[in-house]
Design an enzyme around this catalytic site. Structure first.
Site: not given
Ligand code: PBG
Length: 329
Positions: A201, A211, A224, A240, A255, A281, A319
């Site tokens: 990520k 968000r 982040k 990872e 992602k 998004s 979505y």
């Protein structure tokens, strides 16, 4: 490997007619390739538009049956639940995540009771929908603590599993959480609850509209980058994934999706595990705005989604998944 030469070989021959183009298609999308994210809000009989994501809504729990009915009719294998927690329920520790009566818990129970195992339920494991600072974990001097956060994530995972969640999806990027969550699930009798690790990520600008949807946008202080990955790196993505598979992940997620097709491909080629892609998004909103402004045609949706498949993704969180009947035709 490439054989033949012009003019005896003409690749346009097989592209001439529609039936022939169909015949040689290498990749195709079906409803089974999709996971539909659903945003939840408190209240009754409400469907509130997410301003930054035209065509996406936040729903109250009583609206769930109609969404799930349609998802089943389209043959979607799984939905993903995301809560928009009321501001007055958010605090520094994100303790609402551990409330067995929170939005997600009630939604899982409602769906399980009504639909049994007809459709999979996936839930994020992370604290950002619940914290007053919008970060995925516990903060100390503006730094997200790893081990202390993992302890909370273990509890959040166990609670969601108890409610009936089928697939736990840690999206927090803490180190070591997959192994610890797996161990605690197994110890408590949930050895069949799956883990889909958001192993790769990136700290991405493409999450902005999400968000907004979960109501953490105005709250987030800083960024982040000290826990999510740097978009300049790809070897690190493989490290990872290797760790999370060793720790017990059943599936891994990359992602965002479109800017990271190279990562999807190399994860798939290196590990041969189920790889999921998240069309996030920002990707959704860019495509939707372009289409609404008539800058690009509707077909870019399927073009974009097919690229994930071509890169090697087994499934896609999108979505657009609630409109697949129209998109795939
Ligand atoms: C939070 C989470 C995020 C998304 C899914 N889970 C946002 C973030 O990390 O800030 C983003 C999804 C999207 O943009 O569609 N753990």
């Amino acid at each position: 490997m490439i054989t033949g030469k012009f003019p005896s070989l003409r690749l346009r021959r097989s592209r001439k007619n529609e039936w022939s183009r169909r015949l040689i298609q290498e990749n195709n999308l079906t409803a089974s390739d999709f996971i539909l994210p659903i945003f939840l809000i408190e209240g009754k009989n409400k469907k509130i538009p997410v301003k930054s994501m035209q065509g996406v809504f936040r729903h109250t729990l009583d609206k769930l049956p109609s969404i799930i009915d349609k998802s089943l009719k389209m043959n979607l294998p799984m939905i993903a639940l995301f809560p928009n927690t009321k501001t007055n329920k958010k605090n520094k520790k994100g303790s609402e995540a551990l409330n067995e009566d929170n939005l997600v818990c009630r939604a899982i129970q409602l769906i399980k009771k009504r639909y049994k195992n007809q459709i999979g339920i996936m839930c994020d494991v992370a604290l950002d929908p619940y914290t007053s600072h919008g970060h995925d974990g516990l903060l100390k001097s503006k730094y997200v603590l790893n081990d202390e956060t993992v302890e909370v994530l273990i509890k959040q995972s166990l609670l969601q599993a108890q409610m009936g969640c089928d697939v736990l999806a840690p999206s927090d990027m803490m180190d070591g959480r997959i192994g610890k969550i797996r161990k605690s699930l197994d110890k408590s009798g949930y050895n069949m609850t799956q883990i889909l690790s958001y192993a790769v990520k990136y700290a991405s600008g493409y999450y902005g509209p999400f968000r907004d949807a979960v109501g953490s946008k105005g709250l987030l202080n800083g960024n982040k980058k000290n826990y999510q990955m740097d978009f300049r790196n790809s070897d690190e993505a493989l490290r990872e994934v290797a760790l999370d598979i060793k720790e017990g992940a059943d599936m891994v997620m990359v992602k965002p999706g479109l800017p990271y097709l190279d990562i999807i491909k190399s994860v798939k080629e290196n590990f041969k595990v189920p790889v999921l892609a998240y069309q996030v998004s920002g990707e959704y909103s860019l495509l939707t705005n372009g289409i609404n402004k008539r800058l690009i045609d509707n077909d870019v949706i399927i073009e974009s989604l097919t690229s994930f498949k071509r890169a090697g993704a087994n499934a896609i969180v999108s979505y657009f998944a609630d409109r697949l009947d129209k998109i795939l035709k």
